[in-house]
Write a protein that holds these residues in place. Structure first.
Motif, PDB file in Angstrom:
ATOM      1  N   LEU A  80      -2.423  11.125  12.804  1.00  0.00           N
ATOM      2  CA  LEU A  80      -1.480  11.426  13.995  1.00  0.00           C
ATOM      3  C   LEU A  80      -1.560  11.872  14.836  1.00  0.00           C
ATOM      4  O   LEU A  80      -1.187  11.767  16.152  1.00  0.00           O
ATOM      5  CB  LEU A  80      -0.036  11.903  13.651  1.00  0.00           C
ATOM      6  N   THR A  93       4.457  15.951  12.277  1.00  0.00           N
ATOM      7  CA  THR A  93       4.339  16.178  10.961  1.00  0.00           C
ATOM      8  C   THR A  93       5.368  16.572  10.637  1.00  0.00           C
ATOM      9  O   THR A  93       6.246  17.315   9.425  1.00  0.00           O
ATOM     10  CB  THR A  93       2.898  16.739  10.494  1.00  0.00           C
ATOM     11  N   VAL A  96       8.825  14.773   9.876  1.00  0.00           N
ATOM     12  CA  VAL A  96       8.871  14.530   9.040  1.00  0.00           C
ATOM     13  C   VAL A  96       9.138  14.971   7.610  1.00  0.00           C
ATOM     14  O   VAL A  96      10.873  14.519   7.450  1.00  0.00           O
ATOM     15  CB  VAL A  96       7.496  13.764   9.301  1.00  0.00           C
ATOM     16  N   ILE A 154       1.652   2.651   5.972  1.00  0.00           N
ATOM     17  CA  ILE A 154       3.003   3.400   6.213  1.00  0.00           C
ATOM     18  C   ILE A 154       3.212   3.334   7.925  1.00  0.00           C
ATOM     19  O   ILE A 154       4.203   3.510   8.183  1.00  0.00           O
ATOM     20  CB  ILE A 154       2.329   4.624   5.338  1.00  0.00           C
ATOM     21  N   LEU A 155       1.993   4.241   8.242  1.00  0.00           N
ATOM     22  CA  LEU A 155       1.800   3.943   9.350  1.00  0.00           C
ATOM     23  C   LEU A 155       1.784   2.903  10.592  1.00  0.00           C
ATOM     24  O   LEU A 155       3.385   3.013  11.623  1.00  0.00           O
ATOM     25  CB  LEU A 155       0.751   4.832  10.135  1.00  0.00           C
ATOM     26  N   SER A 158       6.067   1.970   9.503  1.00  0.00           N
ATOM     27  CA  SER A 158       6.926   2.888   9.967  1.00  0.00           C
ATOM     28  C   SER A 158       7.251   2.439  11.378  1.00  0.00           C
ATOM     29  O   SER A 158       8.334   2.638  12.382  1.00  0.00           O
ATOM     30  CB  SER A 158       6.163   4.341   9.957  1.00  0.00           C
ATOM     31  N   LYS A 159       6.386   1.629  12.283  1.00  0.00           N
ATOM     32  CA  LYS A 159       6.927   1.518  14.233  1.00  0.00           C
ATOM     33  C   LYS A 159       7.438   0.237  13.642  1.00  0.00           C
ATOM     34  O   LYS A 159       8.797   0.216  14.814  1.00  0.00           O
ATOM     35  CB  LYS A 159       5.805   0.877  14.359  1.00  0.00           C
ATOM     36  N   ARG A 169      10.959   7.942  12.107  1.00  0.00           N
ATOM     37  CA  ARG A 169      10.838   6.655  11.551  1.00  0.00           C
ATOM     38  C   ARG A 169       9.728   6.485  10.260  1.00  0.00           C
ATOM     39  O   ARG A 169       9.680   5.696   9.203  1.00  0.00           O
ATOM     40  CB  ARG A 169      10.488   5.894  12.491  1.00  0.00           C
ATOM     41  N   LEU A 170       8.756   7.835  10.426  1.00  0.00           N
ATOM     42  CA  LEU A 170       7.851   7.865   9.109  1.00  0.00           C
ATOM     43  C   LEU A 170       8.714   8.333   8.136  1.00  0.00           C
ATOM     44  O   LEU A 170       8.626   7.409   6.742  1.00  0.00           O
ATOM     45  CB  LEU A 170       6.853   8.463   9.249  1.00  0.00           C
ATOM     46  N   GLU A 173      10.454   4.890   6.163  1.00  0.00           N
ATOM     47  CA  GLU A 173       9.858   4.568   5.728  1.00  0.00           C
ATOM     48  C   GLU A 173       9.457   5.147   4.372  1.00  0.00           C
ATOM     49  O   GLU A 173       9.740   4.684   3.088  1.00  0.00           O
ATOM     50  CB  GLU A 173       7.882   4.179   6.611  1.00  0.00           C
TER      51      GLU A 173
END
Length: 206
Positions: A80, A93, A96, A154-155, A158-159, A169-170, A173
């Motif tokens: 990130l 993080t 999340v 995932i990244l 997640s957008k 968003r993360l 997901e």
């Protein structure tokens, strides 16, 4: 200044208290503190307050805080990090984990680990030129490579999730991966199917 009744009671028990201190044989036969308590009658004696609980008496299972140097969290923070802003990535993080706990009311670390494990592929396919044509050859992935592919998918996906922040968003997901509704799982399935079709090109050692 002691009350008159208290002074009279102490005057009665004081000679016996002095005699008990001067002799060793009579020390076990009489207890000056019990005599004082009896002479004073209903007068209460102050006691020490109970000791407060310490960290050693707290149940460790009730504290579920991931360590600051957890390898998976460290790797997620590194992925990130943009333009050297690692402090900002560490904050994402933490968000999340907070959002996962808010959405599921469960410890966030097991959910994070399980989601990345389910999104991690086992093989990838490399393209090689052989005899004037391109040949696809499946190759097994290591643990770090599997985690890299899972994090990348995932990244990226997640957008497209709804949420005001990157951390939210993360988290959405990751929860969708656990529920089996994430397109990340489709990416993994397509990679496995392509490797399975070309499994005959894999080099095996006897």
């Amino acid at each position: 200044m002691l009350p008159t009744t208290t002074r009279q009671a102490l005057a009665r028990i004081w000679p016996s208290y002095v005699r008990s201190l001067s002799t060793t044989t009579a020390s076990h036969s009489r207890n000056p503190l019990s005599d004082a308590h009896t002479a004073l009658g209903n007068t209460t004696i102050a006691r020490k307050p109970p000791a407060l609980p310490t960290l050693s008496t707290v149940n460790p299972s009730s504290i579920n805080v991931p360590p600051a140097q957890d390898p998976l969290l460290h790797y997620l923070t590194s992925r990130l990090t943009t333009h050297g802003h690692r402090a900002r990535a560490a904050k994402i993080t933490s968000e999340v984990l907070l959002h996962i706990h808010a959405f599921t009311r469960a410890p966030p670390m097991p959910i994070l680990r399980e989601a990345i494990l389910r999104a991690s592929p086992a093989v990838r396919t490399l393209m090689h030129k052989h005899g004037g044509k391109m040949v696809a050859k499946p190759v097994a992935l290591g643990e770090k490579q599997r985690t890299w592919y899972a994090m990348d998918w995932i990244l990226n996906h997640s957008k497209k999730r709804t949420g005001q922040t990157v951390g939210e968003r993360l988290a959405r997901e990751l929860i969708m991966i656990i529920e089996g509704k994430s397109p990340v799982l489709d990416e993994k399935e397509r990679m496995h199917k392509f490797a399975m079709v070309n499994r005959g090109n894999a080099q095996t050692r006897v």
